[in-house]
Design a protein around this motif. Structure first.
Motif, PDB file in Angstrom:
ATOM      1  N   GLY A   3       0.830  -1.201   0.000  1.00  0.00           N
ATOM      2  CA  GLY A   3       0.000   0.000   0.000  1.00  0.00           C
ATOM      3  C   GLY A   3       0.859   1.242   0.000  1.00  0.00           C
ATOM      4  O   GLY A   3       2.093   1.178   0.047  1.00  0.00           O
ATOM      5  N   ARG A   4       0.214   2.383  -0.058  1.00  0.00           N
ATOM      6  CA  ARG A   4       0.907   3.672  -0.115  1.00  0.00           C
ATOM      7  C   ARG A   4       1.030   4.242   1.295  1.00  0.00           C
ATOM      8  O   ARG A   4       0.038   4.462   1.984  1.00  0.00           O
ATOM      9  N   TYR A   5       2.283   4.501   1.699  1.00  0.00           N
ATOM     10  CA  TYR A   5       2.543   5.036   3.029  1.00  0.00           C
ATOM     11  C   TYR A   5       3.357   6.320   2.937  1.00  0.00           C
ATOM     12  O   TYR A   5       4.201   6.481   2.056  1.00  0.00           O
ATOM     13  N   ALA A   6       3.097   7.212   3.878  1.00  0.00           N
ATOM     14  CA  ALA A   6       3.923   8.413   4.038  1.00  0.00           C
ATOM     15  C   ALA A   6       4.513   8.404   5.434  1.00  0.00           C
ATOM     16  O   ALA A   6       3.845   8.008   6.392  1.00  0.00           O
ATOM     17  N   VAL A   7       5.763   8.815   5.533  1.00  0.00           N
ATOM     18  CA  VAL A   7       6.403   8.985   6.836  1.00  0.00           C
ATOM     19  C   VAL A   7       6.566  10.474   7.081  1.00  0.00           C
ATOM     20  O   VAL A   7       7.133  11.193   6.266  1.00  0.00           O
ATOM     21  N   VAL A   8       6.046  10.925   8.211  1.00  0.00           N
ATOM     22  CA  VAL A   8       6.143  12.328   8.609  1.00  0.00           C
ATOM     23  C   VAL A   8       7.046  12.399   9.833  1.00  0.00           C
ATOM     24  O   VAL A   8       6.832  11.681  10.808  1.00  0.00           O
ATOM     25  N   VAL A   9       8.077  13.220   9.763  1.00  0.00           N
ATOM     26  CA  VAL A   9       8.961  13.437  10.910  1.00  0.00           C
ATOM     27  C   VAL A   9       8.671  14.829  11.449  1.00  0.00           C
ATOM     28  O   VAL A   9       8.787  15.825  10.735  1.00  0.00           O
ATOM     29  N   LEU A  10       8.270  14.870  12.724  1.00  0.00           N
ATOM     30  CA  LEU A  10       7.891  16.125  13.374  1.00  0.00           C
ATOM     31  C   LEU A  10       8.818  16.416  14.529  1.00  0.00           C
ATOM     32  O   LEU A  10       9.348  15.486  15.154  1.00  0.00           O
ATOM     33  N   ARG A  11       9.005  17.678  14.827  1.00  0.00           N
ATOM     34  CA  ARG A  11       9.716  18.048  16.042  1.00  0.00           C
ATOM     35  C   ARG A  11       8.934  17.539  17.244  1.00  0.00           C
ATOM     36  O   ARG A  11       7.716  17.349  17.167  1.00  0.00           O
ATOM     37  N   ALA A  12       9.621  17.312  18.358  1.00  0.00           N
ATOM     38  CA  ALA A  12       8.974  16.792  19.558  1.00  0.00           C
ATOM     39  C   ALA A  12       7.756  17.629  19.913  1.00  0.00           C
ATOM     40  O   ALA A  12       7.813  18.861  19.916  1.00  0.00           O
ATOM     41  N   GLY A  13       6.653  16.961  20.199  1.00  0.00           N
ATOM     42  CA  GLY A  13       5.420  17.648  20.557  1.00  0.00           C
ATOM     43  C   GLY A  13       4.457  17.801  19.402  1.00  0.00           C
ATOM     44  O   GLY A  13       3.268  18.047  19.609  1.00  0.00           O
ATOM     45  N   GLY A  14       4.944  17.638  18.182  1.00  0.00           N
ATOM     46  CA  GLY A  14       4.061  17.811  17.025  1.00  0.00           C
ATOM     47  C   GLY A  14       3.127  16.645  16.806  1.00  0.00           C
ATOM     48  O   GLY A  14       2.131  16.760  16.097  1.00  0.00           O
ATOM     49  N   GLY A  15       3.460  15.486  17.413  1.00  0.00           N
ATOM     50  CA  GLY A  15       2.632  14.312  17.205  1.00  0.00           C
ATOM     51  C   GLY A  15       1.260  14.426  17.825  1.00  0.00           C
ATOM     52  O   GLY A  15       0.304  13.816  17.344  1.00  0.00           O
ATOM     53  N   GLY A  16       1.134  15.204  18.905  1.00  0.00           N
ATOM     54  CA  GLY A  16      -0.165  15.352  19.552  1.00  0.00           C
ATOM     55  C   GLY A  16      -1.211  15.941  18.633  1.00  0.00           C
ATOM     56  O   GLY A  16      -2.251  15.313  18.370  1.00  0.00           O
ATOM     57  N   PRO A  17      -0.973  17.156  18.100  1.00  0.00           N
ATOM     58  CA  PRO A  17      -1.928  17.720  17.135  1.00  0.00           C
ATOM     59  C   PRO A  17      -2.119  16.836  15.904  1.00  0.00           C
ATOM     60  O   PRO A  17      -3.225  16.739  15.373  1.00  0.00           O
ATOM     61  N   ALA A  18      -1.034  16.183  15.462  1.00  0.00           N
ATOM     62  CA  ALA A  18      -1.133  15.336  14.273  1.00  0.00           C
ATOM     63  C   ALA A  18      -2.092  14.182  14.499  1.00  0.00           C
ATOM     64  O   ALA A  18      -2.890  13.839  13.626  1.00  0.00           O
ATOM     65  N   VAL A  19      -2.033  13.574  15.679  1.00  0.00           N
ATOM     66  CA  VAL A  19      -2.903  12.434  15.979  1.00  0.00           C
ATOM     67  C   VAL A  19      -4.367  12.826  15.867  1.00  0.00           C
ATOM     68  O   VAL A  19      -5.173  12.132  15.248  1.00  0.00           O
ATOM     69  N   GLY A  20      -4.718  13.976  16.470  1.00  0.00           N
ATOM     70  CA  GLY A  20      -6.103  14.419  16.405  1.00  0.00           C
ATOM     71  C   GLY A  20      -6.568  14.657  14.982  1.00  0.00           C
ATOM     72  O   GLY A  20      -7.682  14.281  14.599  1.00  0.00           O
ATOM     73  N   ALA A  21      -5.717  15.283  14.165  1.00  0.00           N
ATOM     74  CA  ALA A  21      -6.088  15.581  12.784  1.00  0.00           C
ATOM     75  C   ALA A  21      -6.236  14.305  11.961  1.00  0.00           C
ATOM     76  O   ALA A  21      -7.171  14.168  11.161  1.00  0.00           O
ATOM     77  N   LEU A  22      -5.322  13.352  12.148  1.00  0.00           N
ATOM     78  CA  LEU A  22      -5.375  12.105  11.382  1.00  0.00           C
ATOM     79  C   LEU A  22      -6.583  11.274  11.781  1.00  0.00           C
ATOM     80  O   LEU A  22      -7.232  10.657  10.925  1.00  0.00           O
ATOM     81  N   GLU A  23      -6.867  11.243  13.070  1.00  0.00           N
ATOM     82  CA  GLU A  23      -8.044  10.495  13.522  1.00  0.00           C
ATOM     83  C   GLU A  23      -9.319  11.110  12.963  1.00  0.00           C
ATOM     84  O   GLU A  23     -10.226  10.396  12.513  1.00  0.00           O
ATOM     85  N   ALA A  24      -9.411  12.443  12.993  1.00  0.00           N
ATOM     86  CA  ALA A  24     -10.602  13.119  12.484  1.00  0.00           C
ATOM     87  C   ALA A  24     -10.788  12.868  10.987  1.00  0.00           C
ATOM     88  O   ALA A  24     -11.925  12.816  10.500  1.00  0.00           O
ATOM     89  N   ALA A  25      -9.678  12.696  10.272  1.00  0.00           N
ATOM     90  CA  ALA A  25      -9.749  12.462   8.829  1.00  0.00           C
ATOM     91  C   ALA A  25      -9.954  10.989   8.493  1.00  0.00           C
ATOM     92  O   ALA A  25     -10.083  10.639   7.316  1.00  0.00           O
ATOM     93  N   GLY A  26      -9.982  10.130   9.506  1.00  0.00           N
ATOM     94  CA  GLY A  26     -10.203   8.708   9.272  1.00  0.00           C
ATOM     95  C   GLY A  26      -9.012   7.968   8.691  1.00  0.00           C
ATOM     96  O   GLY A  26      -9.178   6.913   8.077  1.00  0.00           O
ATOM     97  N   LEU A  27      -7.822   8.506   8.894  1.00  0.00           N
ATOM     98  CA  LEU A  27      -6.610   7.876   8.365  1.00  0.00           C
ATOM     99  C   LEU A  27      -6.026   6.896   9.381  1.00  0.00           C
ATOM    100  O   LEU A  27      -6.046   7.139  10.588  1.00  0.00           O
ATOM    101  N   ARG A  28      -5.486   5.796   8.878  1.00  0.00           N
ATOM    102  CA  ARG A  28      -4.811   4.828   9.739  1.00  0.00           C
ATOM    103  C   ARG A  28      -3.342   5.238   9.870  1.00  0.00           C
ATOM    104  O   ARG A  28      -2.705   5.616   8.888  1.00  0.00           O
ATOM    105  N   PHE A  29      -2.806   5.132  11.081  1.00  0.00           N
ATOM    106  CA  PHE A  29      -1.433   5.567  11.297  1.00  0.00           C
ATOM    107  C   PHE A  29      -0.876   4.902  12.551  1.00  0.00           C
ATOM    108  O   PHE A  29      -1.607   4.384  13.401  1.00  0.00           O
ATOM    109  N   VAL A  30       0.450   4.925  12.642  1.00  0.00           N
ATOM    110  CA  VAL A  30       1.163   4.546  13.856  1.00  0.00           C
ATOM    111  C   VAL A  30       2.225   5.599  14.092  1.00  0.00           C
ATOM    112  O   VAL A  30       2.687   6.260  13.149  1.00  0.00           O
ATOM    113  N   ARG A  31       2.610   5.804  15.332  1.00  0.00           N
ATOM    114  CA  ARG A  31       3.590   6.832  15.641  1.00  0.00           C
ATOM    115  C   ARG A  31       4.654   6.276  16.573  1.00  0.00           C
ATOM    116  O   ARG A  31       4.424   5.329  17.311  1.00  0.00           O
ATOM    117  N   ARG A  32       5.839   6.888  16.498  1.00  0.00           N
ATOM    118  CA  ARG A  32       6.952   6.499  17.369  1.00  0.00           C
ATOM    119  C   ARG A  32       7.593   7.763  17.884  1.00  0.00           C
ATOM    120  O   ARG A  32       8.080   8.597  17.113  1.00  0.00           O
TER     121      ARG A  32
END
Length: 250
Positions: free
Chosen positions: A49-78
């Protein structure tokens, strides 16, 4: 009953550790036979499948999680000490739409690598996403895609050559007093942003068109490069990127 609850908690903990280990192996690009298949099962993601890797500065994952969940996207974070990696299953969405989504929620600064074709490609996508993050202008919070920053990515990926380029091309310019140097650099940046139009650059800089042209001619004398010759202009632009992103600033 208590022991049963503790057992389930321990199972969840171990399952979480296995998932993190599998994700780490994918993001590091380890050449382990069968890794993608095991990770697909452990992370509950399709192997292909098609995957994108996003690298964010520390703390950016919080807002990202909310946006991805609201958009119905599947994701995992580290999460790491200074940054977070978010692996997003794109489906039929394109990377610019993902960047726009993350930008709206204020997840940046960040970098996005090229689309990976399956879990096996996440290591390369992560490495290139980190490189994209390095091309971000200092002090900005934007999320940038590697495909939009390829020349600058070449510069930041070779620090030793970048330092040589800055010294060879911009050496005399950098020897000027800081205020004088900043004026010429800002004029060049504005002229480039305006597509080489001295008139439009003058409007942004609140000066006369001839003032812009005089500053550019002085810059050409200092660098011994003509802005009207494509190869020499390319050298100047790459040196400018290297100066802004990798060279020490006063």
């Amino acid at each position: 009953m208590s022991g049963s609850a503790e057992g389930r908690s321990e199972d969840r903990r171990r399952g979480g550790e296995r998932s993190r280990a599998l994700l780490d192996a994918l993001l590091e690009g380890r050449p382990e036979p069968g890794l993608a298949a095991r990770a697909a099962e452990g992370l509950e993601l399709p192997e292909r499948g098609r995957y994108a890797v996003v690298v964010l500065r520390a703390g950016g994952g919080g807002p990202a999680v909310g946006a991805l969940e609201a958009a119905g996207l599947r994701f995992v974070r580290r999460r790491r000490t200074d940054r977070e990696c978010v692996v997003v299953a794109l489906g039929d969405r394109d990377p610019p739409a993902l960047v726009a989504l993350l930008a709206r929620c204020g997840a940046g600064p960040g970098g996005v690598g090229p689309v990976a074709d399956g879990l096996a490609g996440l290591g390369t996508a992560r490495r290139l996403a980190e490189l994209a993050l390095l091309t971000r202008p200092p002090g900005t919070t934007e999320i940038v895609r590697l495909e939009e920053r390829l020349p600058t990515a070449l510069v930041v990926s070779q620090p030793e050559l970048s330092a040589r380029l800055v010294a060879d091309v911009l050496g005399p310019l950098l020897a000027l007093p800081p205020a004088e140097r900043a004026l010429l650099v800002r004029t060049l940046e504005t002229w480039l942003e305006c597509g080489g139009s001295a008139g439009r650059a003058a409007g942004r800089l609140y000066c006369h068109r001839n003032t812009v042209l005089n500053r550019l001619r002085r810059l050409e004398r200092l660098t011994a490069r003509s802005l009207s010759r494509p190869r020499e202009l390319t050298e100047t632009v790459l040196a400018l990127d290297a100066f802004r992103l990798t060279a020490p600033h006063p």
